[in-house]
Design a protein around this motif. Structure first.
Motif, PDB file in Angstrom:
ATOM      1  N   SER A 190       0.839  -1.198   0.000  1.00  0.00           N
ATOM      2  CA  SER A 190       0.000   0.000   0.000  1.00  0.00           C
ATOM      3  C   SER A 190       0.873   1.246   0.000  1.00  0.00           C
ATOM      4  O   SER A 190       2.086   1.179   0.187  1.00  0.00           O
ATOM      5  N   ILE A 191       0.215   2.381  -0.207  1.00  0.00           N
ATOM      6  CA  ILE A 191       0.856   3.695  -0.119  1.00  0.00           C
ATOM      7  C   ILE A 191       0.164   4.484   0.975  1.00  0.00           C
ATOM      8  O   ILE A 191      -1.076   4.572   1.014  1.00  0.00           O
ATOM      9  N   THR A 192       0.953   5.069   1.872  1.00  0.00           N
ATOM     10  CA  THR A 192       0.426   5.930   2.932  1.00  0.00           C
ATOM     11  C   THR A 192       1.187   7.256   2.925  1.00  0.00           C
ATOM     12  O   THR A 192       2.250   7.371   2.292  1.00  0.00           O
ATOM     13  N   ILE A 193       0.654   8.238   3.640  1.00  0.00           N
ATOM     14  CA  ILE A 193       1.264   9.573   3.609  1.00  0.00           C
ATOM     15  C   ILE A 193       1.063  10.271   4.942  1.00  0.00           C
ATOM     16  O   ILE A 193       0.088  10.026   5.665  1.00  0.00           O
TER      17      ILE A 193
ATOM     18  N   PRO B 102      -5.638  10.767   7.969  1.00  0.00           N
ATOM     19  CA  PRO B 102      -6.705   9.912   8.505  1.00  0.00           C
ATOM     20  C   PRO B 102      -7.258   8.923   7.490  1.00  0.00           C
ATOM     21  O   PRO B 102      -7.854   7.913   7.879  1.00  0.00           O
ATOM     22  N   SER B 103      -7.056   9.197   6.186  1.00  0.00           N
ATOM     23  CA  SER B 103      -7.598   8.324   5.140  1.00  0.00           C
ATOM     24  C   SER B 103      -6.607   7.258   4.679  1.00  0.00           C
ATOM     25  O   SER B 103      -6.861   6.570   3.686  1.00  0.00           O
ATOM     26  N   ASN B 104      -5.473   7.117   5.372  1.00  0.00           N
ATOM     27  CA  ASN B 104      -4.502   6.091   4.985  1.00  0.00           C
ATOM     28  C   ASN B 104      -5.094   4.690   5.061  1.00  0.00           C
ATOM     29  O   ASN B 104      -5.929   4.425   5.931  1.00  0.00           O
ATOM     30  N   PRO B 105      -4.695   3.791   4.154  1.00  0.00           N
ATOM     31  CA  PRO B 105      -3.793   3.999   3.013  1.00  0.00           C
ATOM     32  C   PRO B 105      -4.494   4.751   1.895  1.00  0.00           C
ATOM     33  O   PRO B 105      -5.696   4.558   1.659  1.00  0.00           O
ATOM     34  N   ILE B 106      -3.754   5.619   1.214  1.00  0.00           N
ATOM     35  CA  ILE B 106      -4.375   6.410   0.153  1.00  0.00           C
ATOM     36  C   ILE B 106      -4.380   5.685  -1.186  1.00  0.00           C
ATOM     37  O   ILE B 106      -5.030   6.134  -2.129  1.00  0.00           O
ATOM     38  N   LEU B 107      -3.650   4.542  -1.273  1.00  0.00           N
ATOM     39  CA  LEU B 107      -3.704   3.727  -2.485  1.00  0.00           C
ATOM     40  C   LEU B 107      -3.346   2.288  -2.129  1.00  0.00           C
ATOM     41  O   LEU B 107      -2.294   2.027  -1.547  1.00  0.00           O
ATOM     42  N   THR B 108      -4.230   1.349  -2.483  1.00  0.00           N
ATOM     43  CA  THR B 108      -3.979  -0.070  -2.298  1.00  0.00           C
ATOM     44  C   THR B 108      -5.066  -0.854  -3.009  1.00  0.00           C
ATOM     45  O   THR B 108      -6.166  -0.330  -3.230  1.00  0.00           O
ATOM     46  N   ASN B 109      -4.762  -2.093  -3.374  1.00  0.00           N
ATOM     47  CA  ASN B 109      -5.778  -3.025  -3.880  1.00  0.00           C
ATOM     48  C   ASN B 109      -5.872  -4.264  -3.003  1.00  0.00           C
ATOM     49  O   ASN B 109      -6.476  -5.261  -3.398  1.00  0.00           O
ATOM     50  N   ARG B 110      -5.287  -4.197  -1.813  1.00  0.00           N
ATOM     51  CA  ARG B 110      -5.308  -5.359  -0.929  1.00  0.00           C
ATOM     52  C   ARG B 110      -6.746  -5.647  -0.478  1.00  0.00           C
ATOM     53  O   ARG B 110      -7.572  -4.738  -0.330  1.00  0.00           O
ATOM     54  N   GLY B 111      -7.019  -6.914  -0.304  1.00  0.00           N
ATOM     55  CA  GLY B 111      -8.343  -7.310   0.127  1.00  0.00           C
ATOM     56  C   GLY B 111      -9.414  -7.221  -0.937  1.00  0.00           C
ATOM     57  O   GLY B 111     -10.602  -7.289  -0.633  1.00  0.00           O
ATOM     58  N   THR B 112      -8.999  -7.060  -2.198  1.00  0.00           N
ATOM     59  CA  THR B 112      -9.952  -6.961  -3.299  1.00  0.00           C
ATOM     60  C   THR B 112      -9.727  -8.111  -4.279  1.00  0.00           C
ATOM     61  O   THR B 112      -8.745  -8.844  -4.186  1.00  0.00           O
ATOM     62  N   ASP B 113     -10.650  -8.242  -5.252  1.00  0.00           N
ATOM     63  CA  ASP B 113     -10.470  -9.227  -6.312  1.00  0.00           C
ATOM     64  C   ASP B 113      -9.980  -8.573  -7.593  1.00  0.00           C
ATOM     65  O   ASP B 113     -10.120  -9.128  -8.679  1.00  0.00           O
ATOM     66  N   GLU B 114      -9.386  -7.380  -7.491  1.00  0.00           N
ATOM     67  CA  GLU B 114      -8.878  -6.671  -8.668  1.00  0.00           C
ATOM     68  C   GLU B 114      -7.765  -7.475  -9.340  1.00  0.00           C
ATOM     69  O   GLU B 114      -7.003  -8.196  -8.687  1.00  0.00           O
ATOM     70  N   TYR B 115      -7.651  -7.304 -10.640  1.00  0.00           N
ATOM     71  CA  TYR B 115      -6.604  -7.990 -11.398  1.00  0.00           C
ATOM     72  C   TYR B 115      -5.231  -7.439 -11.036  1.00  0.00           C
ATOM     73  O   TYR B 115      -4.245  -8.179 -10.954  1.00  0.00           O
ATOM     74  N   PHE B 116      -5.127  -6.127 -10.810  1.00  0.00           N
ATOM     75  CA  PHE B 116      -3.865  -5.509 -10.399  1.00  0.00           C
ATOM     76  C   PHE B 116      -3.754  -5.614  -8.878  1.00  0.00           C
ATOM     77  O   PHE B 116      -4.566  -5.055  -8.140  1.00  0.00           O
TER      78      PHE B 116
ATOM     79  N   SER C 142      -2.029 -10.225 -11.575  1.00  0.00           N
ATOM     80  CA  SER C 142      -2.161 -11.612 -11.130  1.00  0.00           C
ATOM     81  C   SER C 142      -3.550 -11.951 -10.642  1.00  0.00           C
ATOM     82  O   SER C 142      -3.919 -13.127 -10.592  1.00  0.00           O
ATOM     83  N   GLY C 143      -4.354 -10.911 -10.260  1.00  0.00           N
ATOM     84  CA  GLY C 143      -5.547 -11.202  -9.505  1.00  0.00           C
ATOM     85  C   GLY C 143      -5.163 -11.712  -8.127  1.00  0.00           C
ATOM     86  O   GLY C 143      -3.982 -11.937  -7.836  1.00  0.00           O
ATOM     87  N   PRO C 144      -6.145 -11.902  -7.249  1.00  0.00           N
ATOM     88  CA  PRO C 144      -5.828 -12.308  -5.866  1.00  0.00           C
ATOM     89  C   PRO C 144      -5.220 -13.703  -5.756  1.00  0.00           C
ATOM     90  O   PRO C 144      -4.672 -14.053  -4.716  1.00  0.00           O
TER      91      PRO C 144
END
Length: 600
Positions: A244-247, A261-275, A300-302
């Motif tokens: 993930s990305i945090t700031i 307060p909105s961290n992480p500001i970018l991640t796909n963890r815990g999703t079924d996204e392909y990326f 890769s997908g999850p």
């Protein structure tokens, strides 16, 4: 004296033709099976772009913009030449400009004295100031860290990259930041901050400034200053599923830093996204003031099953909230690009497009293309341009090597007789025509999908010792083999037809989906004389087990004598020439089951 980068521009006079002009012929010309052709969709629509922007093995991207030009650099670990610098005028089309590390004399013997498969150049940062381009990086050797600061005034010229300044780093992922008073600072994983002398490389006292939000391995820091705030962007959560990305931000460079307060500001963890594994990013502005970011991701997908290209570089847009925090566009394969820079200029560089094809005939001394790479620095004379083709001098170490041997020439540590390029497409065809003479037992040459000495798939021709006669001139066999920490690769042997002996042979691998490679050989004088040797899962070179996801696959050619000989030389008697080399990208998978075609 600084070289003005605009001398590398020329004005494009023609607009890009409608996609269908190339899309329809592609389906009929590539030989792609109809079941996969049905998945293909046009790869361009208005106000859209498609990730990955830097396809193939391009982890830990760092980027800047200068005078409307964008420059990015990525990690390369043991690959040489290393630290590729890519250039773009519109954030979508990228070409290779140069490599910051491009000759052994910059770091004499360093590669040969590095043992680990995933050691080498870790997480560089590129920055520009007062006419000078800087690339700062940590070179990892086991438990030690060597900081290196490369400089140039002309990022289009390999020779202009200076011998790097050494920096006594204690950790990886160095950032480079100038404060308003002109002082330069380095932030490293952890996260700590030190003042840096750009001439001597000396560092000031290390000051811890933030350790993230509690995720594993806070690393990849980048500092920015905006509207009176210092912003500290980091990666955390590990480099795979929880990446993930945090700031955080502070009013002084040394902090204290307050987490968003909105961290992480970018991640796909815990999703079924392909990326997946989205993280380790860098932010920058375009000439119009819009904010953008690059980070790494894995297609890769999850399931994390088939991911031979490893960590690739993806683009996203950034906006700023009323509270003064960056809001990052979620990473997907299909992205909205309404604010993309519009440029009528096409960048000229020494290298090809990052997602381009190869069609190279190595006759008449054609040199090695600038985007070709090796695993470690190869010994001098290993690859020589000749009128007969690109000569490969076989080495005693094969692609796996005996990494525990006391004979360093057998470990592969002194370089391999391997030359390759990144696999940069999900669907592709790679073929190499070899003219060869293998006169001594154990001599071998062919092609490989190579991720490391612990993870590769090889299709070759080998002269095996004739067990019945104990002759020194054994049988010629086609061999499909390899090594993988996650997949059993069964060796397959096929006798070379008598009519093929002493004739040029085409070695070929094709991928018409994300999960399999098909290997074949053919006789050049008879296109119908084709032998399919076998099919192997791409999961075998997907970083599962072993050294993990740090590396990505290259496709290339090799030669070895499998330990015969002495010192750094094989027994006499082999000749291997690459005469023709073809890499054709067919399609990119951008979501589960969605493949877009690529154009040359």
């Amino acid at each position: 004296m600084a070289v003005h980068p605009f001398r590398h521009y020329f004005l494009s006079l023609l607009q890009v033709l409608p996609v269908m002009l190339w899309y329809l012929p592609l389906l009929f010309s590539t030989g792609i099976p109809s079941t996969f052709a049905a998945q293909l969709q046009p790869s361009h629509q208005p106000n859209l772009y498609f990730n990955p922007i830097l396809p193939g093995w391009h982890p830990d991207p760092s980027c800047i913009q200068n005078r409307g030009l964008f420059f990015c650099v990525t990690s390369t670990f043991q690959a040489f030449p290393g630290l590729p610098v890519y250039i773009s005028a519109n954030l979508i089309e990228w070409k290779l400009a140069s490599h910051a590390w491009n000759r052994d004399s910059q770091l004499p013997g360093l590669s040969w004295n590095t043992t680990g498969q995933a050691n080498g150049m870790y997480a560089p940062t590129i920055r520009y100031r007062n006419g000078v381009y800087y690339v700062i990086v940590a070179y990892v050797r086991g438990d030690s860290r060597l900081g290196l600061l490369f400089k140039t005034t002309d990022p289009f010229d390999n020779a202009s990259w200076e011998v790097p300044i050494s920096i006594d780093l204690k950790d990886i992922d160095p950032d480079l930041f100038w404060d308003d008073d002109g002082k330069a600072y380095v932030a490293t994983a952890g996260v700590s901050l030190q003042e840096l002398d750009l001439e001597s490389g000396s560092l000031g006292e290390a000051i811890p400034i933030w350790n993230g939000t509690g995720g594993a391995w806070p690393e990849g820091p980048h500092l920015y200053k905006k509207d009176g705030w210092y912003y500290l962007l980091i990666a955390e959560g590990g480099t795979s599923e929880k990446h993930s990305i945090t700031i955080a931000r502070a009013k002084t460079i040394q902090g204290p830093y307050t987490s968003n307060p909105s961290n992480p500001i970018l991640t796909n963890r815990g999703t079924d996204e392909y990326f997946q594994s989205v993280g380790h990013g860098d932010l920058f502005q375009d000439a119009a003031g819009n904010w953008w970011g690059f980070c790494l991701a894995i297609r890769s997908g999850p399931a994390y099953a088939f991911m031979p290209m490893g960590r690739e570089a993806v683009l996203f847009n950034a906006t700023w909230s009323e509270e003064g925090w960056p809001v990052l566009q979620p990473v997907r394969g299909r992205m909205a690009g309404n604010s993309l820079p519009s440029s009528p200029l096409t960048v000229l560089g020494n290298g090809p497009a990052v997602d381009g094809n190869d069609r190279i005939t190595f006759r008449d001394g054609v040199p090695v293309p600038p985007h070709f790479i090796h695993h470690r620095v190869p010994p001098p004379g290993t690859f020589v341009a000749t009128k007969n083709g690109l000569y490969i001098q076989a080495r005693r170490a094969n692609l796996t090597g005996d990494q525990m041997s006391s004979d360093v020439e057998l470990t592969g540590q002194h370089g391999l007789s391997f030359i390759g390029r990144r696999q940069s497409h999900t669907l592709f065809r790679f073929a190499v025509d070899l003219a060869l003479r293998l006169r001594t037992d154990g001599q071998e040459a062919g092609i490989s999908i190579f991720r490391s000495q612990n993870e590769h798939i090889d299709l070759s021709i080998i002269r095996r010792l004739n067990q019945t006669s104990n002759s020194s001139c054994g049988d010629l066999l086609f061999r499909l083999s390899g090594i993988s920490p996650s997949t059993t690769i069964e060796e397959r042997l096929v006798s070379v037809p008598k009519a093929w002996k002493n004739q040029p042979i085409r070695f070929e691998v094709e991928a018409y989906n994300a999960s399999d490679y098909t290997f074949s050989v053919s006789q050049l004088d008879n296109a119908r004389a084709r032998i399919v040797i076998g099919k192997i899962s791409s999961g075998a070179v997907s970083g599962r087990g072993g050294i993990g996801f740090f590396l990505g696959s290259m496709v290339g050619a090799f030669a070895t004598c499998n330990g015969r000989g002495s010192g750094n030389k094989c027994k006499e008697g082999s000749e291997v020439f690459i005469q023709r080399w073809v890499y054709e990208g067919i399609g990119q998978e951008i979501a589960n089951g969605e493949v877009i075609p690529t154009k040359d």
